[in-house]
Design a protein around this motif. Structure first.
Motif, PDB file in Angstrom:
ATOM      1  N   TYR A  23      -3.298   4.732  -2.242  1.00 49.12           N
ATOM      2  CA  TYR A  23      -4.119   5.197  -1.125  1.00 49.12           C
ATOM      3  C   TYR A  23      -3.998   6.711  -1.023  1.00 49.12           C
ATOM      4  O   TYR A  23      -2.895   7.239  -0.885  1.00 49.12           O
TER       5      TYR A  23
ATOM      6  N   SER B  20      -4.266  10.011   0.972  1.00 44.69           N
ATOM      7  CA  SER B  20      -4.237  10.421   2.380  1.00 44.69           C
ATOM      8  C   SER B  20      -4.257  11.944   2.478  1.00 44.69           C
ATOM      9  O   SER B  20      -4.118  12.640   1.471  1.00 44.69           O
TER      10      SER B  20
ATOM     11  N   TYR C  65     -13.692   3.494  -4.816  1.00 45.85           N
ATOM     12  CA  TYR C  65     -13.133   4.025  -3.572  1.00 45.85           C
ATOM     13  C   TYR C  65     -13.503   3.147  -2.373  1.00 45.85           C
ATOM     14  O   TYR C  65     -14.669   2.800  -2.184  1.00 45.85           O
TER      15      TYR C  65
ATOM     16  N   LYS D 277       0.872   5.372   0.149  1.00 42.66           N
ATOM     17  CA  LYS D 277       0.076   6.564   0.441  1.00 42.66           C
ATOM     18  C   LYS D 277       0.577   7.735  -0.389  1.00 42.66           C
ATOM     19  O   LYS D 277       1.779   7.914  -0.585  1.00 42.66           O
TER      20      LYS D 277
ATOM     21  N   GLY E 278      -8.628   6.985   1.495  1.00 39.01           N
ATOM     22  CA  GLY E 278      -8.883   5.578   1.227  1.00 39.01           C
ATOM     23  C   GLY E 278      -8.172   5.070  -0.010  1.00 39.01           C
ATOM     24  O   GLY E 278      -7.429   5.799  -0.678  1.00 39.01           O
ATOM     25  N   VAL E 279      -8.415   3.809  -0.321  1.00 46.40           N
ATOM     26  CA  VAL E 279      -7.816   3.134  -1.476  1.00 46.40           C
ATOM     27  C   VAL E 279      -8.584   3.541  -2.730  1.00 46.40           C
ATOM     28  O   VAL E 279      -9.812   3.509  -2.755  1.00 46.40           O
TER      29      VAL E 279
ATOM     30  N   LEU F 121      -2.147  -0.388   8.266  1.00 45.43           N
ATOM     31  CA  LEU F 121      -2.874   0.856   8.032  1.00 45.43           C
ATOM     32  C   LEU F 121      -3.809   1.223   9.178  1.00 45.43           C
ATOM     33  O   LEU F 121      -4.000   2.395   9.481  1.00 45.43           O
TER      34      LEU F 121
ATOM     35  N   LEU G 140     -11.133   4.645   4.425  1.00 43.55           N
ATOM     36  CA  LEU G 140     -10.424   4.187   5.616  1.00 43.55           C
ATOM     37  C   LEU G 140     -11.426   3.723   6.665  1.00 43.55           C
ATOM     38  O   LEU G 140     -11.192   2.715   7.340  1.00 43.55           O
TER      39      LEU G 140
ATOM     40  N   LEU H  31       0.875  -1.170   0.000  1.00 44.73           N
ATOM     41  CA  LEU H  31       0.000   0.000   0.000  1.00 44.73           C
ATOM     42  C   LEU H  31       0.911   1.219   0.000  1.00 44.73           C
ATOM     43  O   LEU H  31       1.847   1.299   0.800  1.00 44.73           O
TER      44      LEU H  31
END
Length: 154
Positions: free
Chosen positions: A51, A53, A108, A7, A59-60, A125, A111, A5
């Protein structure tokens, strides 16, 4: 193949930017633990969750692929760059980057949804105090997030 992942702040670099550029260096990582994961763990063909941020919709948002393994981050040598590191030199670089190729957008996955999913409670995460910009993702976590996005993978 491993999963990761990554960010990014979408005001600086978003999944849409990656799609437009097709391939981009993932520069500016200035945390030793995250650097070590890129240097020692990321290999060609590894897939990454992109991701967003530090924004309203955290979120992803998509998938990328590692297409060039770790090499020196040239921004560390540029005094005009916000990523400049005066303690680094071309002979002894402290920071590295990898190249990521855009694969696809995902629906989407916030989080909040990730945190509320018991299957993801061990994901770095969602752990308190985990603020790394790069983190490993297990096969199970990868598949769970893809299922949560309900996006067919191409």
């Amino acid at each position: 193949m491993a999963y990761w992942l990554l960010k990014t702040e979408p005001d600086t670099f978003s999944i849409d930017t990656l799609k437009q550029q097709k391939v981009s260096c993932w520069e500016g990582v200035r945390n030793y633990q995250a650097r070590n994961m890129m240097r020692d763990g990321m290999t060609l063909g590894d897939l990454v969750l992109i991701y967003h941020s530090s924004c309203k919709d955290v979120g992803v948002v998509g998938i990328g692929e590692v297409v060039k393994e770790a090499y020196p981050d040239h921004f560390q040598f540029d005094p005009e760059s916000p990523y400049f590191d005066p303690k680094s030199s071309p002979e002894n670089p402290r920071w590295i980057m990898v190249d990521i190729e855009y694969r696809q957008h995902l629906r989407y996955v916030s989080l909040a949804r990730i945190k509320s999913n018991p299957a993801l409670e061990e994901m770095p995460l969602v752990k308190k105090g985990s603020r790394l910009s790069i983190m490993p993702v297990t096969d199970m976590q990868w598949n769970e997030i893809l299922a949560m996005s309900a996006t067919p993978i191409r």
